[in-house]
Design a protein around this motif. Structure first.
Motif, PDB file in Angstrom:
ATOM      1  N   TYR A   1       0.862  -1.413  -0.100  1.00  0.00           N
ATOM      2  CA  TYR A   1      -0.008   0.130   0.019  1.00  0.00           C
ATOM      3  C   TYR A   1       0.845   1.269   0.014  1.00  0.00           C
ATOM      4  CZ  TYR A   1      -3.413   3.300   1.468  1.00  0.00           C
ATOM      5  OH  TYR A   1      -4.497   4.313   1.945  1.00  0.00           O
ATOM      6  N   GLY A   2       2.033   1.207   0.503  1.00  0.00           N
ATOM      7  CA  GLY A   2       2.716   2.432   0.903  1.00  0.00           C
ATOM      8  C   GLY A   2       3.304   2.864  -0.598  1.00  0.00           C
ATOM      9  N   TYR A   3       3.514   1.860  -1.407  1.00  0.00           N
ATOM     10  CA  TYR A   3       3.885   2.388  -2.780  1.00  0.00           C
ATOM     11  C   TYR A   3       2.681   2.863  -3.814  1.00  0.00           C
ATOM     12  CZ  TYR A   3       5.634   1.920  -7.476  1.00  0.00           C
ATOM     13  OH  TYR A   3       5.994   2.274  -9.106  1.00  0.00           O
ATOM     14  N   TRP A   4       1.819   1.942  -3.871  1.00  0.00           N
ATOM     15  CA  TRP A   4       0.811   2.258  -4.509  1.00  0.00           C
ATOM     16  C   TRP A   4      -0.276   3.306  -4.197  1.00  0.00           C
ATOM     17  CZ3 TRP A   4       1.218   0.767  -9.132  1.00  0.00           C
ATOM     18  CH2 TRP A   4       1.850  -0.707  -9.507  1.00  0.00           C
ATOM     19  N   VAL A   5      -0.089   3.789  -2.990  1.00  0.00           N
ATOM     20  CA  VAL A   5      -1.155   4.812  -2.538  1.00  0.00           C
ATOM     21  C   VAL A   5      -0.706   6.172  -3.245  1.00  0.00           C
ATOM     22  CG1 VAL A   5       0.135   5.651  -0.720  1.00  0.00           C
ATOM     23  CG2 VAL A   5      -2.416   5.895  -0.632  1.00  0.00           C
ATOM     24  N   TRP A   6       0.784   6.423  -3.651  1.00  0.00           N
ATOM     25  CA  TRP A   6       1.017   7.511  -4.497  1.00  0.00           C
ATOM     26  C   TRP A   6       1.491   7.172  -5.859  1.00  0.00           C
ATOM     27  CZ3 TRP A   6       6.082   7.243  -6.364  1.00  0.00           C
ATOM     28  CH2 TRP A   6       6.863   6.425  -5.851  1.00  0.00           C
ATOM     29  N   ALA A   7       1.959   5.846  -6.190  1.00  0.00           N
ATOM     30  CA  ALA A   7       2.359   5.453  -7.687  1.00  0.00           C
ATOM     31  C   ALA A   7       0.844   5.464  -8.432  1.00  0.00           C
ATOM     32  CB  ALA A   7       3.022   4.134  -7.257  1.00  0.00           C
TER      33      ALA A   7
END
Length: 500
Positions: free
Chosen positions: A357-363
């Motif tokens: 989630y920590g990557y995809w929430v901004w990616a």
């Protein structure tokens, strides 16, 4: 009659055209380019960091982060067609959008959006680009051919929730399990009328999906005036999003949701409120049974209601239409809420439970920047400034007008002590369009924060992205920005093979 006015220009356009739209202000271009640069840096960070994560532990489950694609430079039969369409829209799109009669503009927008989407899809060739897109192991047609698991539709609907979880016997393919059954039933019914197979499914999704451009134009016209709608038209047609519209079922979902909003906008501005309201309700109900996440279109619907001059009168018809699809599916044995609960479990059983989630929430936002393009990023920057520049207290004369769809008494009535809705109805055209665009952005952000859209959002968020594209209406020098849009789409489509 003023003989100096061209006879083919609609009265609404001549009356509603803001004299200073768009006006270049000192520093505007620099701020636009700064916004585009920020988006480019976001995409670059998503690529670099995502590639590092994928090489380290493979948890992203994409080959070319942040996109669900892999590196494959190629050309195809659609290459030259795509270039021709792009050059034609860049060269003639803005002028034709300003001059064509309104109905002709809607048809031209639909036809050009189809040409752009088909040509981009055909860069991958007919089989790989269109005919086989919806026949892969994850797709809807897997349950139709060779063994039709929907030969008895009522029985399939009653049994639908029993096959959502991965460990359930005969579990559905990913896209069948991930959507309410109206999505799969669309292709079942196409098969029943003799339009079976991947080719017809791809043609259906592209042809119907392209109508979304016309739906957004209708909505912008009745809520924010014809001038802004005409300026938005080329940006709705020549969008990088078309790379994923063809041939994806999400393109079809995009059109259904867009027409639901368009009919609602017609209803709340007094255009056949009963028929339009009923049609809107029917389509909103269908939208909720095509994709669970599109229930977030309620946010956009609320913005339309706030901007409408007769927002309460058609609501009974909207509600009546909205009840039809859920009642039919419920009567046939499908439980939407139970299916959604099981889907959440299925989501975390698969790649959704592994993707960080920590990557995809901004990616995910980097994916959005790629599908809407640099023009939309700059347009959103200008849309954010529109309410400040054109606030109710700062507007005079024709800038205080609401769209031509409202009657003269409605435009002149601004009583003291008006509520939020009344104040919104007295906004000038630009802030009204800005509100509509940012409602779509808000819905997209809610989807992002939910954690149920990790990766593949370049496809999943197409229904929201269509509304962001309308922000192109705020931009001066449209040809320059349209060239940037087309260039990005062509580069992506020729360097990457996108899939789902």
């Amino acid at each position: 009659m003023n003989r100096d006015l061209p006879r083919d220009r609609p009265r609404d356009l001549l009356r509603d055209r803001p004299r200073d739209l768009p006006r270049e202000r000192p520093g505007d271009l620099l701020r636009d380019l700064s916004a585009v640069l920020a988006a480019a840096l976001l995409v670059t960070a998503a690529v670099v960091i995502g590639t590092s994560i994928e090489h380290r532990d493979g948890t992203l489950h994409v080959s070319w982060p942040p996109l669900y694609a892999h590196w494959e430079p190629h050309v195809g039969p659609g290459t030259w067609a795509a270039v021709v369409v792009a050059v034609a829209v860049v060269a003639y799109g803005p002028s034709l959008a300003a001059r064509l009669p309104w109905r002709a503009l809607l048809l031209a927008s639909w036809g050009t959006a189809m040409a752009w989407t088909y040509s981009l899809a055909l860069v991958d060739g007919w089989q790989r680009g269109i005919a086989r897109r919806l026949t892969t192991a994850y797709e809807y047609l897997q349950v139709i051919d060779p063994v039709n698991r929907f030969h008895d539709i009522p029985a399939a609907l009653r049994d639908f929730t029993h096959h959502i979880l991965i460990h359930s016997p005969g579990h559905w393919p990913a896209h069948v399990a991930g959507h309410p059954p109206a999505a799969t039933l669309t292709f079942v019914l196409l098969d029943r009328i003799g339009l079976g197979g991947g080719a017809w499914a791809g043609v259906w999704c592209i042809t119907v999906g392209a109508t979304a451009a016309a739906a957004v134009l209708v909505t912008v016209r009745v809520l924010a005036g014809e001038a802004l709608a005409r300026r938005a038209a080329p940006f709705l047609v020549l969008a990088p999003a078309a790379v994923w519209m063809g041939a994806s079922a999400d393109g079809y979902f995009t059109a259904v949701a867009a027409w639901a909003v368009a009919f609602l906008a017609l209803a709340v501005t007094g255009h056949r409120p009963r028929a339009s309201g009923l049609a809107s309700g029917l389509l909103f109900g269908l939208t909720a049974y095509l994709s669970y996440g599109l229930t977030l279109f309620a946010v956009i619907a609320c913005a339309v209601l706030l901007l409408g001059s007769r927002r309460l009168r058609p609501l009974p018809y909207v509600v009546a239409g909205l009840a039809v699809v859920p009642l039919v599916f419920t009567a046939l044995g499908f439980n939407w809420w139970e299916a959604y609960r099981l889907l959440v479990t299925r989501y975390y059983e698969g790649a959704g439970g592994i993707r960080p989630y920590g990557y995809w929430v901004w990616a995910n936002l980097a994916c959005t920047a790629l599908i809407v393009g640099p023009a939309t990023v700059a347009g959103l920057r200008r849309a954010g400034a529109a309410p400040v520049r054109k606030s109710v207290h700062g507007c005079v004369g024709d800038r205080l007008r609401t769209p031509a769809s409202e009657s003269a008494p409605d435009r002149l009535r601004t009583p003291a002590g008006q509520g939020v809705g009344d104040r919104l109805r007295t906004l000038a055209a630009e802030p009204r369009l800005a509100l509509l665009v940012f409602a779509a952005l808000l819905a997209l952000l809610v989807a992002d924060l939910s954690g149920m859209s990790k990766a593949e959002t370049e496809r999943i968020w197409l229904p929201f992205a269509m509304w962001l594209l309308a922000a192109g209406a705020f931009l001066p020098r449209p040809r320059v920005w349209l060239a940037a849009q087309a260039g990005l789409a062509l580069v992506i489509n020729h360097l990457l093979f996108t899939g789902w």
